[in-house]
Design a protein around this motif. Structure first.
Motif, PDB file in Angstrom:
ATOM      1  N   VAL A 125     -40.109   3.325  -7.595  1.00 42.13           N
ATOM      2  CA  VAL A 125     -40.565   2.317  -8.547  1.00 42.13           C
ATOM      3  C   VAL A 125     -40.224   0.895  -8.103  1.00 42.13           C
ATOM      4  N   ASN A 126     -39.360   0.784  -7.088  1.00 39.68           N
ATOM      5  CA  ASN A 126     -39.021  -0.537  -6.556  1.00 39.68           C
ATOM      6  C   ASN A 126     -38.430  -0.366  -5.168  1.00 39.68           C
ATOM      7  N   ARG A 127     -38.656  -1.366  -4.316  1.00 38.15           N
ATOM      8  CA  ARG A 127     -38.110  -1.304  -2.963  1.00 38.15           C
ATOM      9  C   ARG A 127     -37.716  -2.689  -2.478  1.00 38.15           C
ATOM     10  N   GLU A 128     -36.572  -2.733  -1.806  1.00 41.79           N
ATOM     11  CA  GLU A 128     -36.132  -3.941  -1.100  1.00 41.79           C
ATOM     12  C   GLU A 128     -35.814  -3.523   0.323  1.00 41.79           C
TER      13      GLU A 128
ATOM     14  N   SER B 175     -33.687  -6.516  14.208  1.00 47.28           N
ATOM     15  CA  SER B 175     -33.861  -5.849  15.492  1.00 47.28           C
ATOM     16  C   SER B 175     -34.479  -4.466  15.278  1.00 47.28           C
ATOM     17  N   ASN B 176     -33.798  -3.401  15.703  1.00 44.41           N
ATOM     18  CA  ASN B 176     -34.365  -2.052  15.569  1.00 44.41           C
ATOM     19  C   ASN B 176     -33.760  -1.275  14.397  1.00 44.41           C
ATOM     20  N   ILE B 177     -33.109  -1.987  13.463  1.00 44.83           N
ATOM     21  CA  ILE B 177     -32.539  -1.306  12.295  1.00 44.83           C
ATOM     22  C   ILE B 177     -33.130  -1.880  11.017  1.00 44.83           C
ATOM     23  N   ALA B 178     -33.182  -1.038  10.013  1.00 45.22           N
ATOM     24  CA  ALA B 178     -33.679  -1.484   8.702  1.00 45.22           C
ATOM     25  C   ALA B 178     -32.868  -0.788   7.616  1.00 45.22           C
ATOM     26  N   HIS B 179     -32.705  -1.500   6.518  1.00 48.79           N
ATOM     27  CA  HIS B 179     -32.053  -0.932   5.342  1.00 48.79           C
ATOM     28  C   HIS B 179     -33.036  -1.024   4.189  1.00 48.79           C
ATOM     29  N   VAL B 180     -33.260   0.109   3.520  1.00 45.63           N
ATOM     30  CA  VAL B 180     -34.194   0.176   2.405  1.00 45.63           C
ATOM     31  C   VAL B 180     -33.428   0.560   1.146  1.00 45.63           C
ATOM     32  N   TRP B 181     -33.515  -0.293   0.123  1.00 44.86           N
ATOM     33  CA  TRP B 181     -33.027   0.056  -1.217  1.00 44.86           C
ATOM     34  C   TRP B 181     -34.253   0.535  -1.971  1.00 44.86           C
ATOM     35  N   SER B 182     -34.259   1.786  -2.376  1.00 43.33           N
ATOM     36  CA  SER B 182     -35.425   2.381  -3.015  1.00 43.33           C
ATOM     37  C   SER B 182     -35.034   2.963  -4.370  1.00 43.33           C
ATOM     38  N   THR B 183     -35.497   2.335  -5.432  1.00 39.93           N
ATOM     39  CA  THR B 183     -35.227   2.830  -6.782  1.00 39.93           C
ATOM     40  C   THR B 183     -36.247   3.922  -7.105  1.00 39.93           C
ATOM     41  N   TYR B 184     -35.751   5.027  -7.641  1.00 41.64           N
ATOM     42  CA  TYR B 184     -36.633   6.173  -7.884  1.00 41.64           C
ATOM     43  C   TYR B 184     -36.551   6.662  -9.323  1.00 41.64           C
ATOM     44  N   GLU B 185     -37.594   7.390  -9.702  1.00 37.35           N
ATOM     45  CA  GLU B 185     -37.637   8.127 -10.965  1.00 37.35           C
ATOM     46  C   GLU B 185     -37.951   9.581 -10.646  1.00 37.35           C
ATOM     47  N   THR B 186     -37.341  10.480 -11.388  1.00 36.35           N
ATOM     48  CA  THR B 186     -37.563  11.915 -11.204  1.00 36.35           C
ATOM     49  C   THR B 186     -38.186  12.491 -12.466  1.00 36.35           C
ATOM     50  N   ARG B 187     -39.232  13.288 -12.255  1.00 40.45           N
ATOM     51  CA  ARG B 187     -39.881  14.008 -13.349  1.00 40.45           C
ATOM     52  C   ARG B 187     -39.839  15.498 -13.018  1.00 40.45           C
TER      53      ARG B 187
ATOM     54  N   ASN C   3     -26.444   6.672 -14.675  1.00 43.52           N
ATOM     55  CA  ASN C   3     -25.843   7.325 -15.839  1.00 43.52           C
ATOM     56  C   ASN C   3     -25.368   6.244 -16.809  1.00 43.52           C
ATOM     57  N   ASP C   4     -24.740   6.641 -17.900  1.00 45.16           N
ATOM     58  CA  ASP C   4     -24.310   5.676 -18.921  1.00 45.16           C
ATOM     59  C   ASP C   4     -23.373   4.612 -18.373  1.00 45.16           C
ATOM     60  N   LYS C   5     -22.556   4.973 -17.403  1.00 44.57           N
ATOM     61  CA  LYS C   5     -21.595   4.019 -16.833  1.00 44.57           C
ATOM     62  C   LYS C   5     -22.121   3.336 -15.581  1.00 44.57           C
ATOM     63  N   ASN C   6     -23.223   3.801 -15.075  1.00 42.34           N
ATOM     64  CA  ASN C   6     -23.777   3.300 -13.826  1.00 42.34           C
ATOM     65  C   ASN C   6     -25.262   3.013 -14.030  1.00 42.34           C
ATOM     66  N   ILE C   7     -25.563   1.880 -14.667  1.00 42.46           N
ATOM     67  CA  ILE C   7     -26.937   1.488 -15.000  1.00 42.46           C
ATOM     68  C   ILE C   7     -27.544   0.730 -13.808  1.00 42.46           C
ATOM     69  N   ILE C   8     -28.806   1.031 -13.503  1.00 44.46           N
ATOM     70  CA  ILE C   8     -29.492   0.336 -12.417  1.00 44.46           C
ATOM     71  C   ILE C   8     -29.618  -1.147 -12.772  1.00 44.46           C
ATOM     72  N   PRO C   9     -29.121  -2.033 -11.900  1.00 44.70           N
ATOM     73  CA  PRO C   9     -29.226  -3.472 -12.167  1.00 44.70           C
ATOM     74  C   PRO C   9     -30.686  -3.928 -12.182  1.00 44.70           C
ATOM     75  N   LYS C  10     -30.967  -4.972 -12.943  1.00 48.39           N
ATOM     76  CA  LYS C  10     -32.331  -5.505 -13.056  1.00 48.39           C
ATOM     77  C   LYS C  10     -32.911  -5.840 -11.688  1.00 48.39           C
ATOM     78  N   THR C  11     -32.077  -6.294 -10.764  1.00 47.81           N
ATOM     79  CA  THR C  11     -32.576  -6.656  -9.433  1.00 47.81           C
ATOM     80  C   THR C  11     -33.140  -5.463  -8.677  1.00 47.81           C
ATOM     81  N   PHE C  12     -32.732  -4.245  -9.037  1.00 49.39           N
ATOM     82  CA  PHE C  12     -33.254  -3.037  -8.386  1.00 49.39           C
ATOM     83  C   PHE C  12     -34.286  -2.319  -9.231  1.00 49.39           C
ATOM     84  N   ASP C  13     -34.566  -2.822 -10.411  1.00 54.96           N
ATOM     85  CA  ASP C  13     -35.526  -2.155 -11.290  1.00 54.96           C
ATOM     86  C   ASP C  13     -36.928  -2.622 -10.940  1.00 54.96           C
ATOM     87  N   ARG C  14     -37.908  -2.124 -11.663  1.00 55.05           N
ATOM     88  CA  ARG C  14     -39.307  -2.446 -11.382  1.00 55.05           C
ATOM     89  C   ARG C  14     -39.536  -3.957 -11.334  1.00 55.05           C
ATOM     90  N   ASN C  15     -40.357  -4.334 -10.389  1.00 55.39           N
ATOM     91  CA  ASN C  15     -40.745  -5.766 -10.279  1.00 55.39           C
ATOM     92  C   ASN C  15     -42.070  -5.989 -10.935  1.00 55.39           C
TER      93      ASN C  15
END
Length: 170
Positions: free
Chosen positions: A103-106, A111-123, A158-170
């Motif tokens: 649902v979101n990606r940063e 060089s030859n490396i990349a880091h992907v932050w990928s927010t997901y939803e599971t159904r 989870n309740d104590k670990n909420i996805i920050p707005k910066t990683f949520d849907r854009n």
């Protein structure tokens, strides 16, 4: 002896041709980061009891790739090889459908490396309600004219670990 060598050569050639054909069908999956991430979500998703696309998944990952996640039972970070992940996933998917989508990606590339932050939803049904959400931290390398997933760390919301707005849907 000659016949045996001839038969072994034929079998080896057929096996190589089959592997090359499979690799060619997955080649587009590894040419861009976008294609690689899209394919990685496709391989794990499917109906209850459906065989997942592990040959394709193996092609997406570097041979030394690892998966890491927080084990809630043992309360510590756990790491496994790709084949262990496939085995655990197979055990789960025979009992339930599983659909995961991004649902979101940063992405950050150097060089030859990349880091992907990928927010997901599971159904648990193809168009069902969202059962879980989380973030995948995916490390990639560009080698041999293609992208590989070298490591994959994920953490569920989870309740104590909420996805920050910066990683949520854009």
């Amino acid at each position: 002896m000659r016949q045996l060598l001839f038969c072994l050569t034929i079998i080896a050639t057929m096996t190589t041709n089959k592997l090359n054909a499979q690799n060619k069908s997955y080649e587009n999956d590894v040419q861009t980061i976008d294609a690689l991430i899209k394919a990685s979500y496709e391989v794990v998703s499917g109906e209850k009891g459906a065989k997942r696309q592990w040959e394709r998944d193996n092609y997406l990952h570097h041979p030394k790739a690892v998966y890491s996640y927080f084990d809630r039972e043992q309360k510590k970070q756990a790491t496994m090889k790709l084949q262990e992940f496939h085995k655990q996933t197979d055990e789960m998917v025979f009992g339930t459908a599983f659909y995961e989508n991004e649902v979101n990606r940063e992405v950050r590339v150097f060089s030859n490396i990349a880091h992907v932050w990928s927010t997901y939803e599971t159904r648990l049904e193809k168009d069902g309600k969202v059962e879980r959400r989380g973030i995948n931290s995916i490390q990639l390398i560009f080698e041999n004219h293609r992208w590989y997933i070298i490591s994959w760390t994920f953490s569920g919301e989870n309740d104590k670990n909420i996805i920050p707005k910066t990683f949520d849907r854009n």
